[in-house]
Design an enzyme around this catalytic site. Structure first.
Site, PDB file in Angstrom:
ATOM      1  N   SER A 154       0.867  -1.162   0.000  1.00 12.13           N
ATOM      2  CA  SER A 154       0.000   0.000   0.000  1.00 12.13           C
ATOM      3  C   SER A 154       0.911   1.221   0.000  1.00 12.13           C
ATOM      4  O   SER A 154       1.846   1.303  -0.793  1.00 12.13           O
ATOM      5  CB  SER A 154      -0.924  -0.017   1.218  1.00 12.13           C
ATOM      6  OG  SER A 154      -1.730   1.129   1.260  1.00 12.13           O
ATOM      7  N   TYR A 201      -4.486   8.162  -7.478  1.00 11.17           N
ATOM      8  CA  TYR A 201      -3.555   7.265  -6.775  1.00 11.17           C
ATOM      9  C   TYR A 201      -4.031   7.011  -5.347  1.00 11.17           C
ATOM     10  O   TYR A 201      -4.070   5.868  -4.887  1.00 11.17           O
ATOM     11  CB  TYR A 201      -2.160   7.873  -6.783  1.00 11.17           C
ATOM     12  CG  TYR A 201      -1.120   7.041  -6.073  1.00 11.17           C
ATOM     13  CD1 TYR A 201      -0.742   5.799  -6.581  1.00 11.17           C
ATOM     14  CD2 TYR A 201      -0.505   7.493  -4.904  1.00 11.17           C
ATOM     15  CE1 TYR A 201       0.221   5.029  -5.934  1.00 11.17           C
ATOM     16  CE2 TYR A 201       0.463   6.730  -4.260  1.00 11.17           C
ATOM     17  CZ  TYR A 201       0.826   5.500  -4.774  1.00 11.17           C
ATOM     18  OH  TYR A 201       1.776   4.747  -4.143  1.00 11.17           O
ATOM     19  N   LYS A 206      -5.094   3.459  -3.474  1.00 13.55           N
ATOM     20  CA  LYS A 206      -4.428   2.951  -2.282  1.00 13.55           C
ATOM     21  C   LYS A 206      -5.376   2.863  -1.078  1.00 13.55           C
ATOM     22  O   LYS A 206      -5.276   1.948  -0.261  1.00 13.55           O
ATOM     23  CB  LYS A 206      -3.206   3.807  -1.946  1.00 13.55           C
ATOM     24  CG  LYS A 206      -2.058   3.637  -2.938  1.00 13.55           C
ATOM     25  CD  LYS A 206      -1.606   2.185  -3.035  1.00 13.55           C
ATOM     26  CE  LYS A 206      -0.420   1.996  -3.955  1.00 13.55           C
ATOM     27  NZ  LYS A 206      -0.021   0.561  -4.074  1.00 13.55           N
TER      28      LYS A 206
END
Length: 270
Positions: A131, A145, A149
């Site tokens: 992660s 992004y 995550k």
């Protein structure tokens, strides 16, 4: 002797991890999109280099099958492959949005679903998902992004409970800035010349980001050691924060209200 399968092993964290686990006596299935270009890892003993593109399901199952055939079993799956889209969300194309999730989220889901029958058959296994502190704290112009995550964080935490009764562990490693090609081939710039309103802020944030990458970074080798720590840890620990900058950020978030923390981030990118 234990075996780990690593996605995205052609560079950065993936390559460093493949090398480190090999040095510790593990069997390594080092997977990448273009294994024919690899010239280093395939010289190591106990390393199998093979093709795996997380967005192509057939290559995922094929890599797992080849790894099991070559080494007899797989003990740990490391989902490492990923990249970041950078820029104003309004400027993002549908292709960029979908690709960010295809690689960072759906690719992880595909590999896990593909290896679970093997882990269930062996009545044990471990899944380690790379992660990021970006999965628990957000920065400007990385909305896609961060979304990917944060999805991995929530998915992994739920899966932790779901697989515990099957003796399959789920862990996440959360690096901060890492000295890789993240700002090169692993960064997809989102641009739209018609959206001039974002230009000045984008340039400011990019400059600040580059300064952070140059001054507050961890080596891929350090992250590899944290991954190894997770892989050999018999406890039920779920999160492993990797890098001094990551530890500082998580400590700062924990000790402050959302308002204060977000003000701190905003001021950092003015």
């Amino acid at each position: 002797m234990k075996t780990i399968l690593i996605t995205g092993a052609s560079s950065g964290i993936g390559r460093a991890t493949a090398n480190y686990f090999s040095e510790q006596g593990w069997n390594v299935i080092a997977t990448m999109r273009t294994p024919e270009k690899e010239t280093e890892l395939n010289r190591r003993e106990r390393v199998l280099v093979t093709k795996l593109d997380v967005v192509e399901k057939d290559t995922v199952q094929d890599a797992i099958s080849k790894g099991i055939e070559h080494f007899g079993k797989i003990d740990v799956l490391l989902n490492n492959a990923g990249y970041a889209a950078f820029g104003a969300f309004e400027a993002a194309s549908d292709r960029q949005v979908r690709r960010q999730f295809d690689v960072n989220v759906f690719g992880v889901l595909h590999t896990i679903q593909s290896i679970l029958p093997h882990f269930r058959k062996n009545n044990k296994g471990m899944i380690i998902n790379i992660s990021s502190v970006a999965g628990r704290a957000a920065f400007p112009l990385l909305s896609l992004y961060h979304a990917s995550k944060w999805a991995i964080e929530g998915f992994s935490e739920s899966l932790f409970y779901e697989l515990a009764a099957l003796n399959i562990k789920v862990k996440v490693v959360e690096p901060g800035n890492v000295a890789t090609d993240f700002t090169g081939r692993s960064l997809d710039f989102i641009t739209d010349d018609s959206l001039e309103v974002y230009r000045a802020y984008t340039e400011t944030v990019m400059k600040k980001q580059m300064e952070l990458f140059q001054t507050n970074v961890s080596s891929p080798g350090l992250i590899a050691k944290t991954i190894y720590e997770a892989a050999v840890d018999p406890s039920n620990r779920f999160r492993y924060v990797a890098g001094e900058d990551a530890k500082f950020l998580m400590k700062t978030r924990a000790e402050n209200s959302d308002d204060n923390f977000m003000a701190f981030i905003a001021n950092s990118f003015r």
